[in-house]
Write a protein that holds these residues in place. Structure first.
Motif, PDB file in Angstrom:
ATOM      1  N   MET A 247       0.843  -1.168   0.000  1.00  0.00           N
ATOM      2  CA  MET A 247       0.000   0.000   0.000  1.00  0.00           C
ATOM      3  C   MET A 247       0.893   1.237   0.000  1.00  0.00           C
ATOM      4  O   MET A 247       1.869   1.315   0.739  1.00  0.00           O
ATOM      5  N   LYS A 248       0.549   2.208  -0.807  1.00  0.00           N
ATOM      6  CA  LYS A 248       1.309   3.457  -0.857  1.00  0.00           C
ATOM      7  C   LYS A 248       0.664   4.490   0.047  1.00  0.00           C
ATOM      8  O   LYS A 248      -0.549   4.560   0.156  1.00  0.00           O
ATOM      9  N   VAL A 249       1.501   5.265   0.733  1.00  0.00           N
ATOM     10  CA  VAL A 249       1.048   6.397   1.530  1.00  0.00           C
ATOM     11  C   VAL A 249       1.863   7.614   1.092  1.00  0.00           C
ATOM     12  O   VAL A 249       2.920   7.483   0.469  1.00  0.00           O
ATOM     13  N   TYR A 250       1.360   8.782   1.427  1.00  0.00           N
ATOM     14  CA  TYR A 250       2.008  10.030   1.056  1.00  0.00           C
ATOM     15  C   TYR A 250       2.392  10.759   2.333  1.00  0.00           C
ATOM     16  O   TYR A 250       1.531  11.123   3.128  1.00  0.00           O
ATOM     17  N   VAL A 251       3.687  10.933   2.538  1.00  0.00           N
ATOM     18  CA  VAL A 251       4.208  11.530   3.757  1.00  0.00           C
ATOM     19  C   VAL A 251       4.558  12.993   3.478  1.00  0.00           C
ATOM     20  O   VAL A 251       5.319  13.285   2.551  1.00  0.00           O
ATOM     21  N   VAL A 252       3.989  13.887   4.285  1.00  0.00           N
ATOM     22  CA  VAL A 252       4.315  15.308   4.195  1.00  0.00           C
ATOM     23  C   VAL A 252       5.426  15.580   5.200  1.00  0.00           C
ATOM     24  O   VAL A 252       5.359  15.138   6.344  1.00  0.00           O
ATOM     25  N   PHE A 253       6.453  16.301   4.736  1.00  0.00           N
ATOM     26  CA  PHE A 253       7.578  16.570   5.614  1.00  0.00           C
ATOM     27  C   PHE A 253       8.006  18.025   5.507  1.00  0.00           C
ATOM     28  O   PHE A 253       7.743  18.689   4.515  1.00  0.00           O
ATOM     29  N   THR A 254       8.644  18.489   6.566  1.00  0.00           N
ATOM     30  CA  THR A 254       9.211  19.835   6.618  1.00  0.00           C
ATOM     31  C   THR A 254      10.725  19.708   6.663  1.00  0.00           C
ATOM     32  O   THR A 254      11.258  18.924   7.451  1.00  0.00           O
ATOM     33  N   VAL A 255      11.407  20.465   5.824  1.00  0.00           N
ATOM     34  CA  VAL A 255      12.859  20.551   5.849  1.00  0.00           C
ATOM     35  C   VAL A 255      13.196  21.988   6.236  1.00  0.00           C
ATOM     36  O   VAL A 255      12.745  22.930   5.583  1.00  0.00           O
ATOM     37  N   ALA A 256      13.922  22.147   7.324  1.00  0.00           N
ATOM     38  CA  ALA A 256      14.276  23.476   7.821  1.00  0.00           C
ATOM     39  C   ALA A 256      15.784  23.633   7.796  1.00  0.00           C
ATOM     40  O   ALA A 256      16.511  22.774   8.275  1.00  0.00           O
ATOM     41  N   ARG A 257      16.230  24.758   7.225  1.00  0.00           N
ATOM     42  CA  ARG A 257      17.667  25.059   7.159  1.00  0.00           C
ATOM     43  C   ARG A 257      17.934  26.267   8.045  1.00  0.00           C
ATOM     44  O   ARG A 257      17.307  27.314   7.900  1.00  0.00           O
ATOM     45  N   GLN A 258      18.843  26.105   8.981  1.00  0.00           N
ATOM     46  CA  GLN A 258      19.183  27.191   9.884  1.00  0.00           C
ATOM     47  C   GLN A 258      19.740  28.368   9.089  1.00  0.00           C
ATOM     48  O   GLN A 258      20.589  28.194   8.210  1.00  0.00           O
ATOM     49  N   ILE A 259      19.260  29.570   9.379  1.00  0.00           N
ATOM     50  CA  ILE A 259      19.682  30.755   8.634  1.00  0.00           C
ATOM     51  C   ILE A 259      21.128  31.108   8.942  1.00  0.00           C
ATOM     52  O   ILE A 259      21.927  31.316   8.032  1.00  0.00           O
ATOM     53  N   GLU A 260      21.477  31.184  10.207  1.00  0.00           N
ATOM     54  CA  GLU A 260      22.855  31.503  10.580  1.00  0.00           C
ATOM     55  C   GLU A 260      23.448  30.311  11.308  1.00  0.00           C
ATOM     56  O   GLU A 260      23.483  30.259  12.526  1.00  0.00           O
ATOM     57  N   GLY A 261      23.870  29.344  10.546  1.00  0.00           N
ATOM     58  CA  GLY A 261      24.428  28.128  11.116  1.00  0.00           C
ATOM     59  C   GLY A 261      24.409  27.019  10.091  1.00  0.00           C
ATOM     60  O   GLY A 261      24.123  27.240   8.924  1.00  0.00           O
ATOM     61  N   GLU A 262      24.684  25.823  10.549  1.00  0.00           N
ATOM     62  CA  GLU A 262      24.827  24.699   9.640  1.00  0.00           C
ATOM     63  C   GLU A 262      23.773  23.630   9.804  1.00  0.00           C
ATOM     64  O   GLU A 262      23.776  22.644   9.082  1.00  0.00           O
TER      65      GLU A 262
ATOM     66  N   GLU B 258       4.878  -0.974   4.565  1.00  0.00           N
ATOM     67  CA  GLU B 258       5.082  -2.404   4.769  1.00  0.00           C
ATOM     68  C   GLU B 258       4.008  -2.954   5.699  1.00  0.00           C
ATOM     69  O   GLU B 258       3.689  -2.340   6.715  1.00  0.00           O
ATOM     70  N   LYS B 259       3.477  -4.106   5.357  1.00  0.00           N
ATOM     71  CA  LYS B 259       2.538  -4.791   6.241  1.00  0.00           C
ATOM     72  C   LYS B 259       3.334  -5.519   7.311  1.00  0.00           C
ATOM     73  O   LYS B 259       4.401  -6.059   7.047  1.00  0.00           O
ATOM     74  N   GLU B 260       2.794  -5.537   8.527  1.00  0.00           N
ATOM     75  CA  GLU B 260       3.444  -6.299   9.594  1.00  0.00           C
ATOM     76  C   GLU B 260       3.124  -7.769   9.390  1.00  0.00           C
ATOM     77  O   GLU B 260       2.006  -8.137   9.068  1.00  0.00           O
ATOM     78  N   ASN B 261       4.104  -8.596   9.611  1.00  0.00           N
ATOM     79  CA  ASN B 261       3.901 -10.032   9.504  1.00  0.00           C
ATOM     80  C   ASN B 261       3.421 -10.539  10.858  1.00  0.00           C
ATOM     81  O   ASN B 261       4.108 -10.387  11.871  1.00  0.00           O
ATOM     82  N   ASP B 262       2.222 -11.129  10.890  1.00  0.00           N
ATOM     83  CA  ASP B 262       1.669 -11.604  12.158  1.00  0.00           C
ATOM     84  C   ASP B 262       2.173 -12.991  12.543  1.00  0.00           C
ATOM     85  O   ASP B 262       1.728 -13.587  13.521  1.00  0.00           O
ATOM     86  N   GLY B 263       3.093 -13.533  11.736  1.00  0.00           N
ATOM     87  CA  GLY B 263       3.678 -14.826  12.048  1.00  0.00           C
ATOM     88  C   GLY B 263       2.932 -16.012  11.455  1.00  0.00           C
ATOM     89  O   GLY B 263       3.358 -17.135  11.537  1.00  0.00           O
ATOM     90  N   ASN B 264       1.761 -15.730  10.826  1.00  0.00           N
ATOM     91  CA  ASN B 264       0.975 -16.822  10.257  1.00  0.00           C
ATOM     92  C   ASN B 264       1.243 -17.062   8.795  1.00  0.00           C
ATOM     93  O   ASN B 264       0.723 -18.009   8.222  1.00  0.00           O
ATOM     94  N   ASN B 265       2.034 -16.220   8.156  1.00  0.00           N
ATOM     95  CA  ASN B 265       2.354 -16.335   6.736  1.00  0.00           C
ATOM     96  C   ASN B 265       1.083 -16.387   5.882  1.00  0.00           C
ATOM     97  O   ASN B 265       1.061 -17.036   4.857  1.00  0.00           O
TER      98      ASN B 265
END
Length: 84
Positions: free
Chosen positions: A1-16, A75-82
């Motif tokens: 199954m596909k999901v769509y993850v929204v993420f934020t990338v933040a870059r420090q203005i005065e720093g690394e 990923e689906k979790e495997n419940d051990g029953n195959n």
């Protein structure tokens, strides 16, 4: 199954520092894009990035933020029953 993850990338203005935060995941691309628009409005003004203060384990840092989404295979979790 596909999901769509929204993420934020933040870059420090005065720093690394660069910070990446997964905001939320959705079953549809449309839902992810809706959140992206809401978050982008918080981090921009007149189409330009604005400084955002973020609290981190290193203290408060001022960053410029970008919002993105990625299609990820859940990923689906495997419940051990195959019995897939």
């Amino acid at each position: 199954m596909k999901v769509y993850v929204v993420f934020t990338v933040a870059r420090q203005i005065e720093g690394e520092y660069v910070f990446v935060k997964a905001d939320r995941a959705f079953p549809t691309q449309q839902a992810a894009e809706e959140l992206m628009h809401v978050l982008k409005a918080q981090y921009t003004k007149d189409g330009k990035a604005i400084p955002v203060a973020m609290n981190t384990e290193h203290g408060e840092v001022v960053c410029f933020c970008e919002i993105g989404a990625a299609e990820v295979e859940l990923e689906k979790e495997n419940d051990g029953n195959n019995n897939e």
